[in-house]
Design a protein around this motif. Structure first.
Motif, PDB file in Angstrom:
ATOM      1  N   LYS A 165      40.076  44.587  45.117  1.00  9.70           N
ATOM      2  CA  LYS A 165      40.392  43.227  44.682  1.00  9.70           C
ATOM      3  C   LYS A 165      39.454  42.209  45.327  1.00  9.70           C
ATOM      4  O   LYS A 165      39.139  41.174  44.738  1.00  9.70           O
ATOM      5  N   ILE A 168      36.381  41.971  43.210  1.00 12.28           N
ATOM      6  CA  ILE A 168      36.691  41.154  42.026  1.00 12.28           C
ATOM      7  C   ILE A 168      36.763  39.681  42.406  1.00 12.28           C
ATOM      8  O   ILE A 168      36.256  38.809  41.696  1.00 12.28           O
ATOM      9  N   PHE A 169      37.404  39.410  43.532  1.00 12.98           N
ATOM     10  CA  PHE A 169      37.558  38.046  44.039  1.00 12.98           C
ATOM     11  C   PHE A 169      36.199  37.389  44.264  1.00 12.98           C
ATOM     12  O   PHE A 169      35.967  36.243  43.847  1.00 12.98           O
ATOM     13  N   ARG A 171      33.376  38.171  42.869  1.00 13.65           N
ATOM     14  CA  ARG A 171      32.760  37.947  41.558  1.00 13.65           C
ATOM     15  C   ARG A 171      33.321  36.671  40.923  1.00 13.65           C
ATOM     16  O   ARG A 171      32.570  35.847  40.372  1.00 13.65           O
ATOM     17  N   ILE A 172      34.619  36.465  41.008  1.00 17.99           N
ATOM     18  CA  ILE A 172      35.242  35.271  40.429  1.00 17.99           C
ATOM     19  C   ILE A 172      34.761  34.011  41.149  1.00 17.99           C
ATOM     20  O   ILE A 172      34.496  32.974  40.520  1.00 17.99           O
ATOM     21  N   LYS A 196      43.638  34.842  40.402  1.00 17.58           N
ATOM     22  CA  LYS A 196      43.058  35.568  39.267  1.00 17.58           C
ATOM     23  C   LYS A 196      42.712  37.002  39.656  1.00 17.58           C
ATOM     24  O   LYS A 196      42.782  37.924  38.835  1.00 17.58           O
ATOM     25  N   ALA A 197      42.356  37.209  40.913  1.00 14.36           N
ATOM     26  CA  ALA A 197      42.015  38.547  41.400  1.00 14.36           C
ATOM     27  C   ALA A 197      43.241  39.366  41.770  1.00 14.36           C
ATOM     28  O   ALA A 197      43.123  40.536  42.133  1.00 14.36           O
TER      29      ALA A 197
END
Length: 329
Positions: A165, A168-169, A171-172, A196-197
């Motif tokens: 996560k 992903i975080f 990347r966001i 969002k992540a």
């Protein structure tokens, strides 16, 4: 013998395959926010050259990659296509240990022609063209960041909860900065990215104020020990004393060759893209450059496919002055 052959190929590749230069890029020496197109790296001023012989601990998979990066590093954003492709083709052979570099401590320096945030805006617009990744430098004019430390610490806090996560975080966060012009040094912009992540925001704040501060300092200390002087820097290691380093933004073959040199037994996973939407099952957001890189297509072909998918309503799109980000619905 096979490993020695791959090591030789790596050395030849480093000598022969030099990054293109862009005559429009500004003077980028000695300032971390001005990433040098000749090296493909955002370099820290005054740092030592890379250390040699430093052993990195072996992980569960045969290869461990220690990746020194920073959420605001434009060159790191520039190698997202290569790293995403490497994960799809060889991800079963390596783990990535994401370390935060602290690219921008504050604005208490004046180097490389940079003394204030607005000086970075034009350079980031140029970097977008160079890396063929959408970047809007106007964030430095409209809501400039005072430091990259808050986003670095936030990523370390996310890693405490869940390492996947956390990827992903980050990347966001990067999409928020480079595309949406969000100041990711502000907690108010970190929170929606964490939500969002799928992260627990309350725990993230607790760790951000506590343990993550220490973990970030440990990353900075290890970076000095390893001789990290710019970002991206990736150390490929098998945990048995064999190590190769890839510095800066390089073509995909450099990353692939480094992996093969460290672990020659790798077998490539061929990604069959009979369905043009298939890649979105792996990555919910993709730039044209990423789609083209991963599927070995031209930029024009990739753009045409993505625009047709968007026109048919099956994917979404965010468009800025330097390109688009396509989104899984």
């Amino acid at each position: 013998m096979t490993k020695l052959i791959y090591l030789f190929l790596i050395l030849i590749g480093e000598m022969c395959c030099q990054s293109q230069t862009n005559p429009k890029m500004s003077d980028v020496k000695n300032n971390p926010l001005l990433c040098d197109p000749e090296t493909g790296a955002c370099e820290m001023p005054g740092m030592a050259t890379n250390a040699t012989g430093t052993e990195i601990l072996k992980g569960v998979k045969p290869v461990n990659i220690v990746y020194y990066t920073d959420p605001i590093c434009s060159s790191c954003w520039g190698i997202e296509p290569q790293l995403r492709k490497l994960k799809l083709e060889y991800g079963q052979y390596f783990e990535i240990d994401y370390r935060m570099g602290g690219l921008l401590p504050d604005w208490s320096y004046n180097s490389g022609g940079i003394s204030k945030p607005s000086d970075v805006a034009h350079h980031w617009d140029e970097a977008s063209l160079y890396y063929q990744m959408p970047i809007d430098g106007d964030v430095w004019l409209e809501d400039p960041l005072h430091s990259s430390y808050p986003s670095c610490i936030a990523v370390k806090a996310a890693q405490i909860q869940d390492k996947q996560k956390a990827v992903i975080f980050m990347r966001i966060l990067r999409e928020g900065l480079f595309i949406d012009k969000k100041n990711i040094a502000k907690w108010e912009n970190i929170v929606p990215a964490a939500e969002k992540a799928g992260l627990d925001v309350a725990k993230l704040k607790e760790d951000y104020d506590g343990t993550a501060q220490r973990l970030f300092k440990e990353d900075l200390l290890l970076g000095r020990k390893l001789g990290v002087r710019g970002f991206p820097t990736l150390f490929f290691s098998d945990g048995n004393g064999n190590q190769l380093t890839v510095n800066g933004s390089k073509p995909y073959q450099h990353f692939e060759n480094a992996l093969k040199a460290i672990y020659p037994d790798v077998k490539k996973n061929t990604f069959e893209a009979t369905d043009p939407l298939a890649l979105f099952k792996h990555y919910p957001t993709l730039t044209v450059r990423e789609y083209a890189e991963i599927l070995d297509k031209s930029q024009n072909e990739a753009k045409q496919i993505l625009e047709e998918l968007y026109a048919s309503g099956v994917i979404g799109k965010k468009t800025i002055k330097s390109g688009s980000l396509f989104l899984k619905k």
